[in-house]
Design a protein around this motif. Structure first.
Motif, PDB file in Angstrom:
ATOM      1  N   MET A  81       9.296  -0.296  -2.962  1.00  0.00           N
ATOM      2  CA  MET A  81       8.195   0.630  -3.204  1.00  0.00           C
ATOM      3  C   MET A  81       7.002   0.172  -2.385  1.00  0.00           C
ATOM      4  O   MET A  81       6.359  -0.830  -2.700  1.00  0.00           O
ATOM      5  N   LEU A  82       6.744   0.904  -1.337  1.00  0.00           N
ATOM      6  CA  LEU A  82       5.762   0.515  -0.331  1.00  0.00           C
ATOM      7  C   LEU A  82       4.473   1.297  -0.507  1.00  0.00           C
ATOM      8  O   LEU A  82       4.498   2.520  -0.699  1.00  0.00           O
ATOM      9  N   LEU A  83       3.335   0.623  -0.457  1.00  0.00           N
ATOM     10  CA  LEU A  83       2.049   1.317  -0.432  1.00  0.00           C
ATOM     11  C   LEU A  83       1.840   1.819   0.986  1.00  0.00           C
ATOM     12  O   LEU A  83       1.581   1.047   1.901  1.00  0.00           O
ATOM     13  N   ARG A  84       2.005   3.121   1.183  1.00  0.00           N
ATOM     14  CA  ARG A  84       1.946   3.657   2.537  1.00  0.00           C
ATOM     15  C   ARG A  84       0.557   4.125   2.938  1.00  0.00           C
ATOM     16  O   ARG A  84       0.282   4.355   4.113  1.00  0.00           O
ATOM     17  N   GLU A  85      -0.318   4.285   1.944  1.00  0.00           N
ATOM     18  CA  GLU A  85      -1.698   4.675   2.275  1.00  0.00           C
ATOM     19  C   GLU A  85      -2.628   4.271   1.146  1.00  0.00           C
ATOM     20  O   GLU A  85      -2.306   4.440  -0.033  1.00  0.00           O
ATOM     21  N   ILE A  86      -3.757   3.725   1.495  1.00  0.00           N
ATOM     22  CA  ILE A  86      -4.813   3.408   0.524  1.00  0.00           C
ATOM     23  C   ILE A  86      -5.913   4.461   0.694  1.00  0.00           C
ATOM     24  O   ILE A  86      -6.469   4.626   1.781  1.00  0.00           O
ATOM     25  N   ILE A  87      -6.206   5.175  -0.367  1.00  0.00           N
ATOM     26  CA  ILE A  87      -7.161   6.281  -0.291  1.00  0.00           C
ATOM     27  C   ILE A  87      -8.581   5.724  -0.309  1.00  0.00           C
ATOM     28  O   ILE A  87      -8.926   4.908  -1.181  1.00  0.00           O
TER      29      ILE A  87
ATOM     30  N   LYS B 194      -3.506  -3.415   0.409  1.00  0.00           N
ATOM     31  CA  LYS B 194      -3.363  -2.999   1.797  1.00  0.00           C
ATOM     32  C   LYS B 194      -2.114  -2.145   1.989  1.00  0.00           C
ATOM     33  O   LYS B 194      -1.142  -2.272   1.239  1.00  0.00           O
ATOM     34  N   LYS B 195      -2.163  -1.302   2.992  1.00  0.00           N
ATOM     35  CA  LYS B 195      -0.965  -0.599   3.408  1.00  0.00           C
ATOM     36  C   LYS B 195       0.104  -1.624   3.760  1.00  0.00           C
ATOM     37  O   LYS B 195      -0.192  -2.636   4.386  1.00  0.00           O
TER      38      LYS B 195
END
Length: 501
Positions: free
Chosen positions: A150-156, A167-168
């Motif tokens: 589960m990857l954080l692909r964007e930080i709003i 972080k992305k």
């Protein structure tokens, strides 16, 4: 209660319809749902199917949780018999009307084998509509699921996540100490959900630093733009990412496309990123399609009686450059509709992996108690009669690697110059960053730089490279004179110039 999340948003064909009012009937909502499903659902269910499903739904839960035995006859197959049984059971099991209605409705809908027909409480409906409109209560990051991670692909921006230092590229491991290993997307989103102002501790792994960390975040209300975009390095190829098909999606898409065209009047191509876009309103898909074609067939829809209706785009505008649509297994519903329509009209090609396969359209019907029913009314097909539902769309250019998909798409529209580098866990392709689970570069035990083989294969066209994870680039630098790698920075920069075009 069936759960709803932005990654599997339904295609909504129409909004509206008036509830059937029966204030003196304690089972009014159950009756309303029964009648709507019986008369309108795509599968044409029978009366007996719905009645038996409703009674079985109540019986199973009551016997499990209250240890009260409930019986009904296999011959119970009418609305009147269902209401009579429910009335008996209300007193016998001491159930409140709201719970009894909910269990009966859920039991009824379970017989349809249709995950997109569902009962919404008032709260569920608000959440659904907020998800379609990209109005969220959460931490302020977007996730992507790849290779079980589960990857954080964007930080709003201006969100709790952006203020926390996440972080992305960070990999989400646990929520409040509960591991996400083996969880699917729906289960993960359920663990992340919560009311505004509530807190959770997230455990993440940061590959770029090879360390694990815990971050405490507070959930907040966030409105996220539906559209992002920019020009690739070189200035004549555009990129637009669409998150969902909310009510503002077409306007935002038009504005972004006009902005890119103004920045580059000689635009030579466009990449439209629909990866992990679970859909939204079909009307938004139609309006976006009108930005690519002046007139053309958008789709065919069929109802429960097999009656076929054509939906057309009219009074749109044509484009003169090639379009590539990035798709993956998270591309669903309205995303598949748009992708299929632009491909069948000769405007676009699809790059990536097979799409989700949701080719049905629903309607939201308000119920008398303020709740709602989302019901499947139609199946849709692409302009060339390609079936989407439970099948998905096959890409024209197949590629599983997230960054390599971008490279292949750019290659296919004639891009000659490439520059690839790594930045905060992202793979940057010609100036635009893409979140990736797998790093573009890594060092081996001897300190030599290795490059991700699938990305290199997509760059130079040597397909056999894809069988390995990473390769030593040395021999390829000798074989391809226009392939260069600078290693004087913290991370290498890979460049390639296509010859013979």
């Amino acid at each position: 209660m069936k759960r709803i999340f932005s990654w599997v948003l339904a295609a909504i064909l129409v909004l509206g319809a008036s509830p059937i009012h029966a204030a003196d009937d304690p089972f009014a909502e159950t009756v309303e749902v029964y009648q709507q499903v019986l008369d309108n659902h795509l599968s044409k269910p029978s009366e007996k199917q719905l009645v038996q499903g409703a009674l079985e739904g109540v019986k199973k839960l009551v016997e499990k949780e209250k240890k009260v035995s409930l019986e009904f006859s296999p011959e119970d197959d009418t609305l009147a018999e269902m209401e009579r049984r429910l009335s008996e059971w209300k007193d016998k099991a001491k159930l409140d009307i709201s719970t009894l209605n909910r269990l009966a409705i859920e039991g009824m809908l379970a017989t349809l084998d249709d995950p997109h027909t569902m009962f919404f409480t008032k709260e569920d409906l608000q959440l659904f509509e907020a998800n379609v409109e990209n109005q969220l209560v959460g931490f302020g990051f977007r996730m992507r699921f790849q290779n079980g991670l589960m990857l954080l692909r964007e930080i709003i921006p201006n969100s709790p996540a952006s203020a926390s230092g996440l972080k992305k590229g960070d990999q989400l491991l646990a929520v409040d100490g509960v591991s996400l290993q083996g969880k699917n997307a729906e289960e993960a989103y359920l663990m992340l959900r919560g009311e505004e102002g509530t807190e959770a501790v997230l455990t993440v792994f940061r590959p770029s630093e090879n360390r694990q960390l815990e971050v405490k975040l507070k959930r907040a209300a966030i409105t996220v733009p539906e559209v992002e975009g920019n020009l690739f390095q070189g200035g004549n190829i555009g990129y637009i990412s669409l998150e969902t098909f909310g009510s503002e999606a077409a306007v935002q898409f038009r504005d972004k496309l006009d902005q890119l065209t103004k920045q580059s009047p000689s635009l030579k191509g466009l990449l439209v990123d629909l990866r992990d876009n679970g859909g939204g309103y079909l009307s938004s898909a139609r309006d976006i399609a009108s930005l690519f074609m002046e007139e053309g067939l958008l789709m065919y829809t069929t109802n429960r009686n097999g009656v076929e209706v054509q939906t057309w785009v009219r009074n749109g505008r044509d484009i003169s450059y090639p379009v590539r649509i990035l798709v993956n297994e998270g591309t669903a519903s309205a995303s598949e509709l748009l992708a299929g329509a632009l491909r069948d009209n000769g405007i676009a090609k699809l790059v990536g992996t097979k799409t989700f396969g949701k080719g049905s359209a629903q309607q939201i019907i308000p119920l008398s108690e303020g709740d709602a029913l989302k019901i499947t009314l139609h199946e849709y097909f692409t302009p060339k009669h390609t079936k989407v539902n439970h099948v998905g769309l096959e890409p024209d250019i197949g590629e599983a690697d997230y960054a390599a998909q971008v490279v292949r798409a750019l290659h296919s529209i004639g891009v000659k110059s490439f520059q690839l580098e790594a930045e905060d866990g992202d793979t940057v392709v010609n100036g635009i960053a893409f979140a990736a689970v797998d790093h573009l570069f890594k060092k081996n035990e001897q300190g030599k730089w290795l490059v991700r083989s699938k990305v290199l294969a997509s760059l130079i066209g040597e397909e056999q490279l894809g069988a390995q994870d990473y390769v030593d680039i040395t021999s390829y630098l000798q074989k391809y004179p226009t392939l260069k790698m600078q290693t004087d920075k913290e991370s290498p920069v890979l460049t390639y110039q296509v010859l013979g075009r």
